[in-house]
Design an enzyme around this catalytic site. Structure first.
Site, mmCIF file in Angstrom:
data_model
loop_
_atom_site.group_PDB
_atom_site.id
_atom_site.type_symbol
_atom_site.label_atom_id
_atom_site.label_comp_id
_atom_site.label_asym_id
_atom_site.label_seq_id
_atom_site.Cartn_x
_atom_site.Cartn_y
_atom_site.Cartn_z
ATOM 1 N N LYS A 183 0.845 -1.194 0.000
ATOM 2 C CA LYS A 183 0.000 0.000 0.000
ATOM 3 C C LYS A 183 0.879 1.241 0.000
ATOM 4 O O LYS A 183 1.606 1.492 0.949
ATOM 5 C CB LYS A 183 -0.900 0.040 1.233
ATOM 6 C CG LYS A 183 -1.895 1.215 1.172
ATOM 7 C CD LYS A 183 -2.598 1.461 2.476
ATOM 8 C CE LYS A 183 -1.886 2.432 3.370
ATOM 9 N NZ LYS A 183 -1.844 3.830 2.907
ATOM 10 N N GLU A 257 10.766 0.554 9.981
ATOM 11 C CA GLU A 257 11.717 1.610 9.621
ATOM 12 C C GLU A 257 11.044 2.907 10.046
ATOM 13 O O GLU A 257 10.175 3.408 9.338
ATOM 14 C CB GLU A 257 11.894 1.569 8.100
ATOM 15 C CG GLU A 257 13.020 2.378 7.583
ATOM 16 C CD GLU A 257 14.316 1.675 7.798
ATOM 17 O OE1 GLU A 257 15.006 2.102 8.730
ATOM 18 O OE2 GLU A 257 14.628 0.721 7.071
ATOM 19 N N CYS A 291 13.651 10.437 6.892
ATOM 20 C CA CYS A 291 13.691 9.943 8.277
ATOM 21 C C CYS A 291 15.098 10.008 8.853
ATOM 22 O O CYS A 291 15.281 10.156 10.046
ATOM 23 C CB CYS A 291 13.136 8.533 8.356
ATOM 24 S SG CYS A 291 13.781 7.438 7.102
ATOM 25 N N GLU A 388 10.832 14.780 15.786
ATOM 26 C CA GLU A 388 11.116 14.711 14.363
ATOM 27 C C GLU A 388 10.215 15.725 13.648
ATOM 28 O O GLU A 388 8.988 15.632 13.718
ATOM 29 C CB GLU A 388 10.821 13.306 13.846
ATOM 30 C CG GLU A 388 11.217 13.129 12.397
ATOM 31 C CD GLU A 388 10.997 11.710 11.899
ATOM 32 O OE1 GLU A 388 9.961 11.118 12.248
ATOM 33 O OE2 GLU A 388 11.846 11.215 11.141
#
Lengths: 479, 275
Positions: A183, A257, A291, A388
């Site tokens: 997806k 991840e 990331c 983040e």
């Protein structure tokens, strides 16, 4: 004095024909969703509607998983050499249609064509080439005979490198003999659906690759499907934790991840100009939607002022604008939602007392944009130094000794990547040994290669993608 | 003449300690019975504090020395072979089975001792990236490992729940229920083999009492379960673990190289080449 005029150089969007509406790709066929529901996908640089893609429901996921189960029966009976050849063929087809993919990626996701053309697409092809060659050498990869494919793998990928994340997921999964239900992200589904055409062109057996689109609810249906044998997820730590929780007590493999807040450590004996360049690339590459972005700049106190001055000057030369302009360095923020998140965190940083620098540049009227941003005078406790941001925002902290640099660098729940800048070899090795990070870039940053494992320590997730180690994410050890 | 019976205690931070709770549980064998420590939440926290420190010491011990310390353990067990056989027989094993179990244990310790200075060569490698960069993947031990041993009365099985993670430099909290007399006896040989304190802590008790404390403790990096758990135990562990993305392995492989893989974090370092 010469009056330099800027002349743009726009890549033509005509190379790719975008359909008004897309379908899922299940069992080797393009099929309308049983849900009969669709979601819009827009171009974040213009806010114009690009197309509609299925909002898949339980029936659609059922069909996709069943098709992958059937696909596994066929795929696992092929010889390793045959599986290898399919992957080689896919790699070639991607190379051939690479310009089309690059333009579509920039349109749907907002990243500069310079990056989609010169980074994403070459890396996508390289990943399929690399893993193609492993498919018939698995017995040589790890000194164990007890490694077997999982079967049906559910893969959920993010919007920052849509097609590259697809390649990172599908290439190793297929090379190790699994079949997949993938997806793509809600805001960037188009290149994955174009990839379905490649699977068709390559003559891949039906059910080996299934692509279904949708939102978070669709992802959750994949995770919770009873016949899924493994989930591979790339995305936020928050969602990763939810997935890990949903899989508790079930015999389903998982690799994650997740997020990062990488420290980019610059020692006083670094080659300063190179370091400035690396720091800029570390945070402003792909609008900072990375990331492993080097989002915490750790400067040794003695070079702080000089470094910041040079950094601000270099930042000012970054060109923000139309992703299809070949001169653009920084494209559009991927979505309104992400722009709001970045804006919120930056405002918080100012309120906390951080000193803000933003480049002066004109931003287009429509679309989602954010100026390259640098914070100095930041305390490690500020949220801009901890959370983040996933945008073009760099936060600066200072240190006095190498020990202190390592301590600050590791003082986070994340552990995905880190950077070290010094001309002293022993200091690089000393620092790299002590950093809790899955990838350490020394005197460079944001380098990737299919042969090089990528993945995190601590709450940045588990498992590796890429390299010989990446094979282990798709092989199950049975004793 | 009255026999002197040994009192077994938990082995934490290189010391033999009772549970701070003062609680014990009884283990009755054929000829003997023992009161064993019933580990509490506080005991687990103390063990983790010790293991964090033990991890620093053990992981920074050179592979060459780790190899020799592990080999020393095999020497200790060889020397105490008879007493192990006797204890296993008191658990109901035949002499033949008990002897075989100890022989296999020694064989496995020797195997892992020799692996201590080789696994990095087997699990890491240079990566042939397509630009001018030096790129190497090598491993760090994952940190503090909690290992619940299996239910069979076997020193060898107990060892196989400890050796893979210990060999690569993790510190281990080994927890035993059914075979705790054996585990706490084994602690004596650990104590005599020059392992730094805290590198291996050995505790006994009822796992369900501490299941939540272990799986929620953010300073335990990995939980390995070497037996089947009832009543949704594994689900509860994995749910708790997700709060800090803690690694959980249920009955991990104990075969060859794949036995150590769960306990490794791969770190990849890049550096440009140039003049």
């Amino acid at each position: 004095m010469i009056d330099w005029q800027y002349s743009e150089s726009i890549e033509s969007p005509d190379i790719v024909s975008i359909k008004k509406k897309y379908t899922n790709y299940i069992g080797g066929k393009f099929v309308e969703p049983k849900s009969k529901k669709y979601i819009n996908t827009i171009s974040p640089s213009t806010e114009e509607l690009l197309s509609k893609v299925p909002l898949s429901n339980e029936k659609d996921i059922n069909n996709a998983v069943n098709s992958a189960k059937e696909g596994f029966e066929v795929w696992s009976k092929l010889t390793p050499n045959q599986r290898s050849r399919y992957l080689f063929k896919i790699a070639r087809l991607i190379q051939e249609r690479s310009r089309e993919f690059a333009v579509l990626e920039s349109l749907d996701g907002g990243k500069p064509i310079k990056e989609s053309r010169d980074f994403d697409l070459p890396q996508v092809a390289a990943n399929f080439f690399y893993f193609a060659g492993w498919a018939d050498k698995l017995d040589l990869s790890w000194a164990t005979k007890s490694l077997k494919p999982y079967g049906v793998v559910g893969q959920i990928i993010p919007w920052n490198f849509p097609l590259l994340m697809l390649a990172w997921k599908i290439a190793p999964a297929l090379a190790t003999g699994n079949t997949v239900v993938l997806k793509p992200a809600e805001t960037t589904p188009l290149t994955a659906l174009l990839f379905a055409e490649i699977c068709e062109q390559a003559g891949l057996p039906p059910g080996v690759v299934n692509i279904v689109t949708g939102d978070g609810s669709t992802g959750s249906l994949i995770v919770n499907h009873k016949d899924i044998n493994k989930i591979a997820f790339t995305g936020s730590t928050q969602v990763g934790k939810l997935i890990q929780k949903s899989l508790a007590g079930r015999d389903v493999g998982l690799t994650l991840e997740l997020g990062g807040k990488a420290a980019n450590i610059v020692y006083e004996d670094a080659a300063i100009d190179q370091a400035v360049e690396g720091v800029v690339n570390g945070i402003f590459f792909n609008q900072g939607h990375v990331c492993c972005a080097g989002s915490r700049l750790l400067l040794q106190e003695s070079i702080h002022d000089e470094f910041v001055k040079k950094l601000e000057k270099r930042m000012q030369s970054l060109r923000v604008g139309n992703p299809l302009d070949k001169n653009t360095d920084i494209g559009a923020i991927n979505s309104k939602e992400q722009l709001d998140k970045i804006t919120g965190l930056v405002n918080e940083g100012v309120e906390d007392g951080g000193e803000l620098f933003q480049t002066e540049c004109e931003l287009p009227g429509n679309g989602f944009w954010f100026r390259p941003t640098l914070f100095t005078n930041v305390q490690p406790s500020y949220s801009i130094a901890r959370e983040e941001i996933f945008g073009p925002v760099l936060t600066t902290l200072t240190f006095r000794t190498p020990e202190e640099a390592v301590e600050i660098a590791n003082n986070t729940e994340y552990g995905l990547s880190a950077g070290v800048w010094t001309e002293k070899g022993s200091k690089i090795l000393w620092t790299a040994d002590r950093l809790d990070a899955g990838v350490v870039w020394a005197n460079t940053f944001n380098k990737f290669d299919p042969s090089s494992p990528f993945g995190g320590y601590k709450e940045s997730g588990f498992g590796r993608e890429g390299g010989r180690h990446g094979l282990l994410s798709y092989l199950k050890a049975s004793s | 003449m009255i026999d002197i019976k040994k009192t077994y205690k938990n082995y934490v931070d290189g010391k033999y300690v009772r549970s701070e709770s003062g609680k014990t549980y009884t283990k009755e064998l054929k000829n003997e019975f023992y009161e064993l420590p019933l580990t509490s939440k506080k005991d687990i926290r103390d063990a983790v504090t010790s293991s964090k420190d033990g991890y620093k010491k053990w992981s920074s011990t050179t592979p060459y020395l780790r190899m020799q310390i592990l080999y020393r353990l095999s020497e200790m067990i060889e020397g105490n072979k008879e007493s192990y056989v006797e204890l296993l027989m008191d658990h109901g094993l035949t002499k033949q089975k008990a002897t075989k179990d100890i022989d296999e244990s020694i064989q496995n310790i020797v195997w892992f001792a020799g692996l201590a200075d080789k696994w990095e060569q087997l699990a890491g490698n240079l990566n042939p990236v397509s630009e001018e960069y030096f790129n190497i993947s090598h491993q760090n031990p994952i940190g503090v490992v909690f290992s619940l041993s299996g239910s069979n009365i076997s020193l060898n099985e107990l060892l196989m729940s400890i050796l893979p993670s210990l060999t690569v430099g993790c510190s281990v909290i080994s927890y035993s229920e059914e075979n705790s007399v054996l585990a706490l006896k084994f602690a004596e040989d650990i104590n005599n083999s020059d392992f730094p304190s805290g590198s291996l802590n050995i505790l006994s008790g009822k796992f369900e009492n501490i299941l939540n404390d272990v799986s929620k403790h953010v300073e335990i990096n990995l939980v390995a379960i070497h037996k089947d758990l009832n009543n949704g135990g594994l689900k509860a562990i994995e749910q708790n673990a997700s709060e800090s993305v803690k690694r959980v392995f249920s009955k991990p492989s104990i075969e060859g190289l794949s036995s150590i893989l769960p306990y490794l974090e791969t770190k990849t370092v890049w550096h440009p080449k140039g003049t």
